[in-house]
Design a protein around this motif. Structure first.
Motif, PDB file in Angstrom:
ATOM      1  N   ASP A 415       0.830  -1.202   0.000  1.00  0.00           N
ATOM      2  CA  ASP A 415       0.000   0.000   0.000  1.00  0.00           C
ATOM      3  C   ASP A 415       0.870   1.259   0.000  1.00  0.00           C
ATOM      4  O   ASP A 415       0.602   2.214  -0.734  1.00  0.00           O
ATOM      5  CB  ASP A 415      -0.919  -0.017   1.227  1.00  0.00           C
ATOM      6  N   LYS A 420      -0.391  -3.045  -6.123  1.00  0.00           N
ATOM      7  CA  LYS A 420      -1.056  -4.209  -5.551  1.00  0.00           C
ATOM      8  C   LYS A 420      -0.016  -5.211  -5.080  1.00  0.00           C
ATOM      9  O   LYS A 420       1.083  -5.282  -5.644  1.00  0.00           O
ATOM     10  CB  LYS A 420      -1.954  -4.867  -6.606  1.00  0.00           C
ATOM     11  N   THR A 454      -1.296   0.810  -8.773  1.00  0.00           N
ATOM     12  CA  THR A 454      -2.626   1.374  -8.532  1.00  0.00           C
ATOM     13  C   THR A 454      -2.557   2.883  -8.314  1.00  0.00           C
ATOM     14  O   THR A 454      -3.408   3.631  -8.803  1.00  0.00           O
ATOM     15  CB  THR A 454      -3.263   0.705  -7.306  1.00  0.00           C
TER      16      THR A 454
END
Length: 605
Positions: A415, A420, A454
């Motif tokens: 994170d 991911k 992401t």
């Protein structure tokens, strides 16, 4: 080669008159507080040393050797004690410091060979221990210093070892076994015979596979009086000894020195698979790593005409100057964290290749308390507290460069990285994407898997089967920055394919990156240091102190370099300590060229 022919050859290379037969020795003695050269004689060479003794001594003197290490046993060959004592006295009488050594390799009915791919011992067997203990007891009284060569390890797969291993993993069993062997077969018996003996363990260069074969480096370093380190990188583009990169010598020495800083004292390299430049490259990386003692393996290659020895003698003063400077101001850069005994996974020897990209990596076995930029490969995940340490580092405003292998082992860090959690599925990219254009990469670019960014910014992409996969990303998180390097070096299948056990089994496309891609990757590591370099791959950068930069070009052609140093005082000039050439600072940058297989030591004036 005849003695006179040798001196003529040496004089031609070094540019000195043949009559100055003592000058090399005198020069070496005068500089031995800065740098000292020793040469290792195998048991066979010790047996034959009197056949050409005067010529040999004269040659060793002229090359600047002041120490000899006399081997007492190798592969079944035991040097008779009376002959060994005579050789020892002869070298001492001729002004050499003398140490002893042993290569614990089987042969001649001494001990029991292992059942495995290499010529190592079955140390579980009682005969092996008893035979080697007798040799140690016999040799110990003759010497003040004694070194154990590379082979204090095992890969034995005999039923005897399988039974002794029980339910333990092989690496745990072998490390426990070899720690016991070190004490019971070598240290305790030798100290009983000679309580004042200094006993040295010499670690090989294959640092990322130590624990697999019984080298418990932290325990061994604690057991022995001194530590010597293999920096024998040899030729980087040949398979004979593995595709080992020159930066590996620096990595291995500095990493082991971080485990035993007060004990690590000597670098050791050889002539195998080396031309003269390869041979001397090993000396420079050894000295940059902090070595003030060098042991050359071996005497037979020295007297047999290897051209690297004359080149080493020619550059001895430069190396001694460099060693003196590094002693005061060690090389600094980006800490690369590898705890002792940690498994590299798919990041095997990655630190060597990142160093060859021009990133000044400095490996450490302890987590660095303060660092603006920090490299965490898969090995760092062996630290059970690594996630908390990473978060503290980011909270201080630091940057961390993680590998995909690290993320696979510490998925909770994904994170903060803005990606991911990754599933490792090594794949080969054919090219990198630069400004919308595909640039092919020789040997292909090995990726750890299909990284999914992401939130992270993608700095570099690789082309895999016509699709783009992030290769390098960056994300701001928790007060700092996290970059992810989606790379893979080697798997066990790579080793098995060429019959390699210890060293890099094939070439990597990582060192074939286009210069633009290399610059972006380099910047991801170096930006927090306010240090930048634009150059091709296979150019190393190692700063030390506040005013010195060491740049080496390992390419076969000259390279042009743009370097922005940390130190940018008004009117400053940088002088090449080797050539005297002045390099001006223009618009905050140094622009200069480094010749084929050449190096520059730039010092601010």
């Amino acid at each position: 080669m005849h003695r006179i022919a040798w001196l003529i050859l040496f004089a031609g290379i070094v540019g000195m008159p043949c009559a100055a037969a003592e000058s090399g020795h005198e020069r070496a003695l005068a500089r031995q507080d800065d740098l000292r050269l020793g040469v290792y004689l195998t048991a066979g060479a010790v047996d034959g040393v009197f056949e050409a003794r005067s010529a040999s001594v004269e040659l060793l003197r002229e090359y600047g050797f002041t120490r000899v290490i006399l081997e007492v046993y190798r592969s079944g060959h035991v040097v008779p004690p009376e002959h060994l004592a005579g050789v020892l006295d002869y070298f001492r009488d001729n002004g050499f410091d003398v140490a002893g050594g042993i290569a614990t390799t089987p042969g001649g009915g001494v001990g029991v060979p292992q059942e495995g791919p290499l010529s190592w011992y079955n140390w579980q067997n009682r005969k092996t221990r008893d035979d080697l203990e007798r040799i140690m007891r016999s040799a110990a009284p003759l010497f003040d210093v004694f070194v154990i060569d590379d082979f204090l390890c095992t890969d034995d797969l005999s039923q005897e070892s399988i039974a002794a291993k029980g339910e333990l993993p092989w690496d745990k069993y072998r490390c426990d076994l070899m720690a016991a062997v070190a004490q019971e077969v070598f240290i305790a018996p030798a100290k009983q015979e000679n309580p004042d003996l200094t006993i040295i363990v010499k670690f090989p260069q294959w640092y990322d596979r130590f624990q697999l074969h019984g080298y418990a480096v932290d325990r061994h370093a604690a057991q022995f009086d001194r530590v010597w380190v293999g920096t024998e990188t040899r030729g980087a583009r040949t398979q004979r000894y593995g595709f080992v990169q020159p930066y590996e010598g620096f990595v291995n020495y500095r990493w082991l020195a971080s485990i035993a800083p007060e004990k690590t004292e000597c670098a050791w390299f050889d002539h195998g698979d080396c031309d003269a430049l390869d041979f001397v490259d090993q000396a420079y990386q050894s000295v940059l790593a902090g070595a003030r003692n060098i042991c050359v393996f071996d005497y037979s290659d020295v007297v047999g005409g290897h051209p690297g020895c004359a080149l080493l003698a020619q550059q001895f003063e430069q190396l001694a100057d460099l060693a003196a400077a590094v002693r005061l101001d060690p090389v600094w850069g980006i800490p690369a964290y590898k705890p002792a005994g940690s498994d590299a996974g798919g990041d095997l020897y990655l630190m060597d290749f990142v160093g060859m990209l021009g990133v000044p990596l400095v490996p450490t076995a302890a987590f660095p308390g303060r660092a603006r930029s920090l490299f965490l490969p898969a090995q760092a995940a062996a630290d059970p507290e690594i996630l908390g340490k990473l978060q503290t580092h980011l909270a201080s405003g630091g940057r961390a460069i993680l590998t995909a292998g690290f993320l696979s082992r510490v998925p909770d860090a994904a994170d903060a990285a803005g990606v991911k959690p990754i599933v490792l599925e090594p794949l080969k990219a054919s090219a990198v994407l630069l400004d919308g254009e595909s640039a092919p990469v020789r040997h292909g670019l090995d990726l750890a898997g299909r990284l999914d960014a992401t939130q992270a910014e993608v700095l570099l992409e690789a082309i895999c089967s016509d699709s783009a996969v992030p290769f390098l990303t960056r994300h701001r998180a928790q007060g700092g920055e996290v970059a992810v390097l989606n790379c893979h070096t080697f798997s066990q299948a790579d080793f098995d394919a060429v019959g390699e056990v210890l060293l890099a089994p094939r070439q990597l496309g990582l060192l074939e990156l286009p210069e633009t891609a290399a610059n972006r990757l380099r910047a991801a590591f170096m930006e927090p240091l306010d240090l930048a370099m634009e150059a091709h791959t296979r150019v190393t950068l190692q700063p030390f102190g506040e005013r010195s930069l060491f740049v080496q070009n390992y390419n076969e052609e000259p390279v042009s370099i743009l370097l922005r140093p940390v130190l940018q005082e008004s009117g400053i000039m940088y002088r090449d300590r080797f050539t005297g050439e002045m390099v001006p600072l223009t618009d905050g940058c140094l622009h200069f060229e480094v010749g084929s297989r050449a190096r520059r030591w730039l010092e601010a004036r």
